[in-house]
Design a protein around this motif. Structure first.
Motif, PDB file in Angstrom:
ATOM      1  N   THR A 199       6.544  -2.474   0.929  1.00  0.00           N
ATOM      2  CA  THR A 199       5.130  -2.728   1.274  1.00  0.00           C
ATOM      3  C   THR A 199       4.166  -1.899   0.439  1.00  0.00           C
ATOM      4  O   THR A 199       3.115  -1.491   0.904  1.00  0.00           O
ATOM      5  CB  THR A 199       4.817  -2.502   2.774  1.00  0.00           C
ATOM      6  N   THR A 200       4.557  -1.639  -0.838  1.00  0.00           N
ATOM      7  CA  THR A 200       3.656  -0.884  -1.714  1.00  0.00           C
ATOM      8  C   THR A 200       2.555  -1.794  -2.240  1.00  0.00           C
ATOM      9  O   THR A 200       1.374  -1.495  -2.123  1.00  0.00           O
ATOM     10  CB  THR A 200       4.442  -0.258  -2.878  1.00  0.00           C
ATOM     11  N   GLY A 201       2.970  -2.886  -2.876  1.00  0.00           N
ATOM     12  CA  GLY A 201       1.966  -3.842  -3.316  1.00  0.00           C
ATOM     13  C   GLY A 201       1.462  -3.656  -4.731  1.00  0.00           C
ATOM     14  O   GLY A 201       0.556  -4.366  -5.153  1.00  0.00           O
ATOM     15  N   THR A 208       0.667  -3.931   6.005  1.00  0.00           N
ATOM     16  CA  THR A 208      -0.022  -2.989   5.107  1.00  0.00           C
ATOM     17  C   THR A 208       0.579  -3.031   3.705  1.00  0.00           C
ATOM     18  O   THR A 208       0.755  -1.996   3.061  1.00  0.00           O
ATOM     19  CB  THR A 208      -0.029  -1.526   5.635  1.00  0.00           C
ATOM     20  N   GLY A 209       0.894  -4.244   3.258  1.00  0.00           N
ATOM     21  CA  GLY A 209       1.527  -4.408   1.944  1.00  0.00           C
ATOM     22  C   GLY A 209       0.522  -4.539   0.820  1.00  0.00           C
ATOM     23  O   GLY A 209       0.542  -3.787  -0.142  1.00  0.00           O
ATOM     24  N   THR A 226      -2.631   2.584   3.704  1.00  0.00           N
ATOM     25  CA  THR A 226      -1.725   2.308   2.569  1.00  0.00           C
ATOM     26  C   THR A 226      -1.524   0.809   2.340  1.00  0.00           C
ATOM     27  O   THR A 226      -0.454   0.394   1.913  1.00  0.00           O
ATOM     28  CB  THR A 226      -0.343   2.991   2.743  1.00  0.00           C
ATOM     29  N   THR A 227      -2.559   0.002   2.625  1.00  0.00           N
ATOM     30  CA  THR A 227      -2.461  -1.428   2.328  1.00  0.00           C
ATOM     31  C   THR A 227      -2.663  -1.673   0.837  1.00  0.00           C
ATOM     32  O   THR A 227      -1.843  -2.308   0.182  1.00  0.00           O
ATOM     33  CB  THR A 227      -3.502  -2.229   3.128  1.00  0.00           C
ATOM     34  N   GLY A 228      -3.773  -1.139   0.321  1.00  0.00           N
ATOM     35  CA  GLY A 228      -3.975  -1.238  -1.116  1.00  0.00           C
ATOM     36  C   GLY A 228      -4.724  -2.467  -1.597  1.00  0.00           C
ATOM     37  O   GLY A 228      -4.807  -2.709  -2.790  1.00  0.00           O
ATOM     38  N   ASN A 269       3.375   4.498  -1.029  1.00  0.00           N
ATOM     39  CA  ASN A 269       3.410   3.047  -0.783  1.00  0.00           C
ATOM     40  C   ASN A 269       2.026   2.430  -0.607  1.00  0.00           C
ATOM     41  O   ASN A 269       1.824   1.587   0.264  1.00  0.00           O
ATOM     42  CB  ASN A 269       4.267   2.722   0.457  1.00  0.00           C
ATOM     43  N   VAL A 270       1.073   2.875  -1.429  1.00  0.00           N
ATOM     44  CA  VAL A 270      -0.285   2.357  -1.302  1.00  0.00           C
ATOM     45  C   VAL A 270      -0.496   1.131  -2.186  1.00  0.00           C
ATOM     46  O   VAL A 270      -0.844   0.071  -1.712  1.00  0.00           O
ATOM     47  CB  VAL A 270      -1.327   3.444  -1.624  1.00  0.00           C
TER      48      VAL A 270
HETATM   49  K   LIG Z   1       0.587  -1.065   0.259  1.00  0.00           K
END
Ligand SMILES: [K+]
Ligand SMILES: [K+]
Lengths: 472, 472
Positions: free
Chosen positions: B102-104, B209-210, B302-304, B419-420
């Motif tokens: 879920t880093t994105g 929160t990906g 940490t969605t990004g 994981n942002v």
């Molecule tokens: K993320």
């Protein structure tokens, strides 16, 4: 608190005396130093008289105020001649704080042609800052329980007259060792071809791991293998625990994990970086070894001399140097940084976490120098490290705020808090200078050096109203 | 260990099934997904058959191998369709690892015209990674005692059949809450004008929160205040502890210090940054508030997602965003970062140090959610934070080694481990993309996301031979 004022007064009197001597010795800046001496001595005398009437009881918590105020007083007094000379107030305070904290970041350009009085004064500040920090590190920090330093508390260090007497003897022995190292270093440097003046200045800033020099080219001004190896040796000497020297002189048990780890780490890092640079560039082995040894020891002992701009080497080397900036020397020495003791306990905390995962119901102890440490020490060390990182981070943020690029901001914050001296990048790198920074950034960096030198907590604790309440 | 292999086999079977469905649903990439589905299911089936003969005992330490292997397996399987499609192996693995953790962070350019099958697959990876991490965080990490997570251990979580049954019920409830949030989010997004496809993709990557999007402009593609405020709300929803929702549904006591701290911090930071930007630029208040709220919530949870390139705002704002990158959401949610729980305990450890200095002989306890915590938790948290910082540091060093500038290296390491998603700078900033990085850097970042997602220690512990010995 009268005692705290009294000590600050004595400090001003003493520094006034040293300014006077500097003024008498060097005619070029005589007026400046004599004026500063009178001013400093006058204020110091007033403080002594005002506080001598009743001495009162020295509360344990007064040590925090004593230490914190002494470094500000010394920086202010140290800045006085520089300010009277011709520097701006900001530059003078930055330069003096950088001196008294043995950081060695400088805002001065053209050192090679600067008045000798000014050059020797910068060295005196570092030399004083060095011995001051050793004495505080051995005598006060263990009682103050800052960052796990209670580990070095002797059973007797908190009570009684007899122990004060023994502490005084110990402090005196430390001063003798410090003076002995400085004199030896001066002789060795003179023998290697430095002038007497250069030798004295560099000996004072080597043993104190301060790093001020008489040349813009720093120690690189002396293109002598003998001098650079001597410098390497004496920088290391300044970063070893002074209580270890005293035990050595008394032929007591001299095992010290800090010394073992520091030396082993230096050997490994120097060999790796030398091999790297030789293989990548085909440079001559022995010369590279000398360059790498000098600059690695300079950064790890937080001296901050440079003999080459290592940031022009491979990127890997630059980053390696940046990461070495945080390591630091041993506790009870003149070195800055987080200190080897804390890294040892940090690594063992990590190992104990792994062990706790494997044996959840078992009892896990962390040892240091062969003895199990209580968890107050461990918690103090881990809190210190987190606080250390966050201080570097917020100082970098504040610097960024003044428009510095991220690389300069981060390495500047790191080098200030760890009391090393040079950062990374064109502006404040080993070949650079702090003079072009905005005034605000200089004040932020001055605070960083100050907080770093006093092991962060000594300063932060004063921000808590409850602390002042407990002391009253 | 047979159980570990069996679960990985099941995972491959399940992901194969999802690939099959994706293939059937979207004709443009049908061949790719059906081929990947067969491959994944075939290997998964083999693993299940090979390991089903004897199930054996699940040792507590097997959880580490189970968790660590599951994320690698899922990333490899997730990369399969991307690789068969047309991406290089490195890019496909990076993109899939970025999804499943879920880093994105993305290496794909031209999302707006990309095959819907690929876009939905990226969203599915994040959605699976999100629920997977919640379940691990609630069911396994407390037993594994990673980074102080034993704080959330229930007395029953380590023994017995009955407790396994109750854990299973709890996991099921969690999945229902997660699915409920996703469906609600989809409806809300559709109502705001997204197409059904956009709404499903964004709902899956919001609640997890990906942060993967269907447009290169990320969430900024949707210039609707309603949609941006909805996004803000659902990102926050994904970063709250899922056990808290379940307690809320059961009308139990719902006090949670993590939730209180997270929300309070967000409110304060959003108000300050809004005020700052309005005063510095004279921008309209409500629009600025929306922009700031969205982007701050996006980084802290940490969605990004990004709706604007905030790094072009004042330097202060850039640094503020950088510092928010490490904070993270709550434990037991989909969010990454160091987690609020750890910051709360860190701040209280600091306070307890101050207290210890004031009352050296007193007993100092640290509390969390009103209950005193044992020092194993505190030590776990502090060790985690030091380890977290050093992991970010050595990953930044490794990136620097691949020629990235310091700013890109540090923010890249930070954004990967937390994981942002987006970093700072022209290359990997909110308006940038990871595609131009060298392959080596992509592997390093993939490892960073992986270690960060599994709370560092889960992965590091496998490097110790003693750990494998204890498990045998
Ligand atoms: K993320
Ligand atoms: K120094």
């Amino acid at each position: 608190m009268h005692f705290v004022v009294f000590v600050n007064g004595l400090l001003l009197l003493g520094m006034g005396g040293l300014m006077g001597l500097t003024g008498l010795a060097y005619s070029g800046t005589r007026g400046v130093f004599l004026e500063a001496a009178l001013l400093s001595a006058f204020v110091g005398g007033l403080l002594c008289i005002a506080s001598s009437a009743r001495r009162g009881h020295l509360h344990r918590l007064h040590s925090f105020v004593l230490t914190s105020s002494a470094w500000v007083t010394a920086a202010a007094a140290g800045a006085l001649p520089l300010w009277l000379w011709h520097m701006t107030a900001t530059d003078a305070f930055f330069e003096a704080m950088s001196g008294i904290t043995t950081t060695g970041s400088t805002v001065m350009i053209g050192l090679d042609t600067t008045e000798p009085g000014i050059l020797i004064w910068r060295a005196i500040l570092q030399w004083l800052g060095g011995i001051g920090f050793i004495v505080v590190g051995i005598a006060l920090l263990p009682i103050m329980r800052v960052g796990g330093m209670q580990l070095f508390r002797t059973e007797s260090s908190e009570h009684g007259e007899k122990e004060f007497a023994s502490a005084a003897r110990f402090a005196l022995a430390t001063i003798w060792v410090y003076a002995g190292l400085t004199v030896s270093c001066t002789l060795v440097y003179t023998f290697g071809g430095m002038t007497g003046f250069e030798a004295i200045v560099h000996a004072m800033t080597t043993v104190s791991t301060g790093g001020y020099s008489t040349s813009d080219a720093s120690f690189g001004h002396f293109q002598s293998g003998y001098l650079q190896w001597s410098g390497t040796l004496f920088m290391l000497a300044g970063a070893l625990p002074f209580s270890w020297y005293i035990r050595l002189l008394h032929r007591r048990r001299v095992r010290s994990e800090q010394v073992q780890w520091l030396v082993s780490m230096l050997v490994v890092v120097i060999l790796i970086l030398t091999a790297w640079h030789v293989l990548a560039n085909g440079s001559p082995v022995l010369e590279t070894l000398r360059l790498v040894a000098f600059n690695v020891v300079s950064v790890v002992t937080t001296t901050g001399y440079a003999t080459t701009d290592y940031t022009t080497w491979e990127p890997f080397v630059t980053v390696a140097f940046l990461s070495l900036t945080a390591v630091g020397g041993c506790t009870g020495s003149t070195a800055g940084g987080a200190k080897m003791m804390r890294w040892i306990i940090c690594v063992r905390s990590f190992a104990s976490e792994i062990k706790r995962i494997r044996f959840p119901s078992g009892i896990v102890t962390v040892k240091y120098d062969g003895k199990p440490i209580d968890w107050g020490v461990q918690s103090g060390v881990m809190t210190f490290l987190v606080l250390y990182c966050s201080t570097i981070f917020w100082i970098a943020m504040a610097l960024d705020f003044y428009g510095l690029d991220l690389s300069t901001a981060i390495s500047g914050a790191l080098t200030a808090v760890a009391n090393v001296g040079p950062g990374i990048g064109d502006i404040i790198g080993p070949a650079g200078n702090f003079s072009s920074l905005p005034d605000g950034a200089k004040w932020v960096l001055s605070f960083g050096m100050y907080a770093g030198r006093l092991e962060i907590l000594t300063v932060y604790v004063l921000l808590f109203p409850k602390f002042w309440g407990a002391m009253a």
